[in-house]
Design a protein around this motif. Sequence first.
Motif, short mmCIF file in Angstrom:
data_model
loop_
_atom_site.label_atom_id
_atom_site.label_comp_id
_atom_site.label_asym_id
_atom_site.label_seq_id
_atom_site.Cartn_x
_atom_site.Cartn_y
_atom_site.Cartn_z
N LYS B 131 -8.92 0.98 1.33
CA LYS B 131 -8.16 2.23 1.35
C LYS B 131 -6.65 1.99 1.39
CE LYS B 131 -11.82 4.94 3.44
NZ LYS B 131 -12.35 5.53 4.69
N LYS B 132 -6.26 0.72 1.42
CA LYS B 132 -4.82 0.41 1.47
C LYS B 132 -4.23 0.39 0.08
CE LYS B 132 -4.62 -2.20 5.74
NZ LYS B 132 -4.44 -3.50 6.36
N LYS B 133 -2.95 0.79 -0.02
CA LYS B 133 -2.28 0.72 -1.32
C LYS B 133 -2.08 -0.76 -1.71
CE LYS B 133 0.21 5.07 -1.20
NZ LYS B 133 1.53 5.70 -1.08
N ALA B 134 -2.30 -1.06 -2.98
CA ALA B 134 -2.23 -2.45 -3.44
C ALA B 134 -0.85 -3.05 -3.23
CB ALA B 134 -2.63 -2.52 -4.90
N GLY B 135 0.19 -2.22 -3.33
CA GLY B 135 1.57 -2.71 -3.24
C GLY B 135 1.94 -3.28 -1.88
N ILE B 136 1.19 -2.92 -0.84
CA ILE B 136 1.56 -3.40 0.50
C ILE B 136 0.69 -4.58 0.94
CG2 ILE B 136 2.47 -1.16 1.28
CD1 ILE B 136 -0.20 -0.97 2.95
N LEU B 137 -0.21 -5.03 0.08
CA LEU B 137 -1.08 -6.16 0.45
C LEU B 137 -0.34 -7.48 0.38
CD1 LEU B 137 -4.28 -5.19 -1.61
CD2 LEU B 137 -3.86 -4.77 0.82
N SER B 138 -0.84 -8.47 1.09
CA SER B 138 -0.26 -9.82 1.01
C SER B 138 -0.54 -10.41 -0.37
CB SER B 138 -0.88 -10.71 2.08
OG SER B 138 -2.24 -10.94 1.75
N GLY B 139 0.18 -11.48 -0.70
CA GLY B 139 0.00 -12.13 -2.00
C GLY B 139 -1.44 -12.56 -2.24
N GLY B 140 -2.08 -13.09 -1.19
CA GLY B 140 -3.45 -13.56 -1.31
C GLY B 140 -4.43 -12.43 -1.62
N TRP B 141 -4.27 -11.32 -0.89
CA TRP B 141 -5.15 -10.17 -1.12
C TRP B 141 -4.90 -9.58 -2.51
CZ3 TRP B 141 -9.42 -9.25 1.21
CH2 TRP B 141 -9.59 -9.49 2.56
N GLN B 142 -3.62 -9.51 -2.90
CA GLN B 142 -3.31 -8.95 -4.22
C GLN B 142 -3.95 -9.78 -5.33
OE1 GLN B 142 0.79 -8.15 -5.03
NE2 GLN B 142 0.91 -6.47 -3.57
N ARG B 143 -3.89 -11.12 -5.15
CA ARG B 143 -4.44 -12.00 -6.17
C ARG B 143 -5.97 -11.86 -6.21
NH1 ARG B 143 -1.34 -16.10 -8.44
NH2 ARG B 143 0.39 -15.04 -7.45
N ARG B 144 -6.56 -11.70 -5.03
CA ARG B 144 -8.01 -11.53 -4.98
C ARG B 144 -8.40 -10.21 -5.66
NH1 ARG B 144 -11.95 -11.93 0.26
NH2 ARG B 144 -10.39 -13.37 1.00
N LEU B 145 -7.60 -9.17 -5.39
CA LEU B 145 -7.84 -7.88 -6.04
C LEU B 145 -7.68 -8.00 -7.55
CD1 LEU B 145 -8.21 -4.78 -6.15
CD2 LEU B 145 -5.77 -4.55 -5.61
N SER B 146 -6.63 -8.73 -7.95
CA SER B 146 -6.35 -8.89 -9.38
C SER B 146 -7.54 -9.54 -10.10
CB SER B 146 -5.09 -9.76 -9.56
OG SER B 146 -4.68 -9.75 -10.90
N ILE B 147 -8.15 -10.54 -9.46
CA ILE B 147 -9.33 -11.18 -10.06
C ILE B 147 -10.53 -10.23 -10.03
CG2 ILE B 147 -10.95 -13.12 -9.84
CD1 ILE B 147 -8.59 -14.82 -8.87
N ALA B 148 -10.65 -9.49 -8.93
CA ALA B 148 -11.75 -8.50 -8.84
C ALA B 148 -11.61 -7.46 -9.95
CB ALA B 148 -11.74 -7.83 -7.48
N MET B 149 -10.36 -7.05 -10.23
CA MET B 149 -10.12 -6.08 -11.31
C MET B 149 -10.50 -6.67 -12.67
SD MET B 149 -6.49 -4.61 -9.91
CE MET B 149 -5.98 -3.59 -11.28
N ALA B 150 -10.29 -7.97 -12.80
CA ALA B 150 -10.64 -8.62 -14.07
C ALA B 150 -12.15 -8.73 -14.24
CB ALA B 150 -10.00 -10.00 -14.15
N LEU B 151 -12.87 -8.76 -13.11
CA LEU B 151 -14.32 -8.97 -13.20
C LEU B 151 -15.12 -7.68 -13.20
CD1 LEU B 151 -14.62 -12.09 -10.94
CD2 LEU B 151 -15.35 -11.93 -13.31
N ILE B 152 -14.47 -6.56 -12.84
CA ILE B 152 -15.23 -5.30 -12.72
C ILE B 152 -15.76 -4.83 -14.07
CG2 ILE B 152 -13.32 -3.64 -12.93
CD1 ILE B 152 -14.68 -2.15 -10.52
N SER B 153 -15.11 -5.28 -15.14
CA SER B 153 -15.58 -4.86 -16.47
C SER B 153 -16.72 -5.77 -16.97
CB SER B 153 -14.43 -4.89 -17.47
OG SER B 153 -13.96 -6.21 -17.64
N GLU B 154 -17.15 -6.70 -16.13
CA GLU B 154 -18.21 -7.67 -16.48
C GLU B 154 -17.89 -8.37 -17.80
OE1 GLU B 154 -21.79 -5.37 -16.42
OE2 GLU B 154 -21.90 -5.39 -14.24
N PRO B 155 -16.74 -9.07 -17.85
CA PRO B 155 -16.35 -9.73 -19.09
C PRO B 155 -17.25 -10.94 -19.37
CG PRO B 155 -14.88 -10.39 -17.33
CD PRO B 155 -15.79 -9.34 -16.75
#
Lengths: 242, 246
Positions: B131-155
């Motif tokens: 529920k947190k805004k992505a902009g306030i996350l730490s670098g590690g969490w943002q990177r983890r989210l970024s990879i999760a975003m890349a995988l949600i489309s099941e590439p």
Amino acid sequence: MKTLFFSSRNTKEILRDKLTIIFGLGFPIVLLLLLSLMQSNIPVSLFEIDQITPGITVFGLSFITLFSAMLISKDRATSFMYRLFTSPMHSGDFIFGYTIPLIPISILQVLICYVVAFFLGLEITLNVLIAIAVTIPTAIFYIALGLLCGSVLNDKQVGGLCGALITNLSAWLSGTWFSLDLLGDTFKNIAYLLPFAHAVDAGRAALSGDYSAILPHLLWVIGYAAALLLISVVIFTRKMKS
Amino acid sequence: MIMTAIKASALTKKYKSETVVDDLNLTVANGELFALLGVNGAGKSTTIKMLSCLVRPTSGDAELLGDSITEASEKVKEKINVSPQETAVAPNLTVRENLELIAGIYGRNHKEARKKANEVIEEFGLSEIMKKKAGILSGGWQRRLSIAMALISEPKILFLDEPTLGLDVLARKELWRIIERLKGKITIILTTHYLEEAEALSDRIGIMSKGKLVALGTADELMKIANTNNFENAFITLCENGGNEK
């Protein structure tokens, strides 16, 4: 569906930015209040509410250019655009996604201005609805200008050009604050070659019930909006492909 | 089933007179984790940008699961996803909203996007920050989210461009674990500056230097080619000498 998801994202990005609320909605209201206060303290009719409200709505819409351009230029500056450009989104998804959210935001901004104007003494008539409808081509003009600026400028340039130049042009060349007659024929003629004064005059004509005077002014605004929208779509699409 | 995920043929990118990627020929098998190594300006990111249809090659072509990046980029884009070098998240959207956005622009409806986001939140351990805004996350969490975003489309093919750049050791190890879990399930192209990362995670490694692929093989094979038992020394030797393509 892609467009809907993207436009929903853009709506949230814009409305969750506090500066958007302060400048886009708060600033025009503050100006209305200040000018009305000044009017109540001077003996001449300079800032009558039925004259300044259409002007303030046009001036307020100039901030829509800033929001639109800032969002696009910031997206371009980050890897987020990289992610979007490697997705199956098409140019139409981007263009509609960036423009659609700003139409209801623009109408909301104009509505709020008129609601505040009612409290300051503006008569509640059906003409207000026509005046609000008349601002839609102006909103599209400013949205298209934002799309264009966001496509070619970086976020710092957008801040300077859209935050200062466009808002000032809208203020000084629209006849919102003073009659353009006061500045002589040359300045007035230049002002009427641009859409800002026509947008304000169309709103004033609608509000006063002078319906026959609306269309000649509105055609200028529609012409500018259509041309700018076409140019911005072409440039955005080219930028996307390059 | 197509066994070759990526087949690049004479892939070249020039900017005016400068050749950034020079005649790249490369085949990556389906399900392989392939790392591209190289110093700054070697051409790794440009290669990824061409393969992900962001940049059009000056000449040459590549097929991703049978579709050409120059002639069928729309089809290619449906099969791939990218986690770019810098964190690519929408800052004013929450973690959940970011995930649902990507699911949506890859064709899912709202209900499906929500369901898929729930799965990815669970899989990536994002519940506490969803529920947190992505902009306030730490670098590690943002990177983890970024990879999760890349995988949600099941590439079928995932491009990870410097996924652990700038992260602390703990965050990097956590991302390594995530990448290791994906091994064999999808094809991954990883670019990195961290030699130990490529050595630990990859099935094969390609070393690029001045736009050319100068060496190709497993970490052990590359050390053997460079006649050393230290991967860092092998990398330096192969970059300096131009290596022997295997």
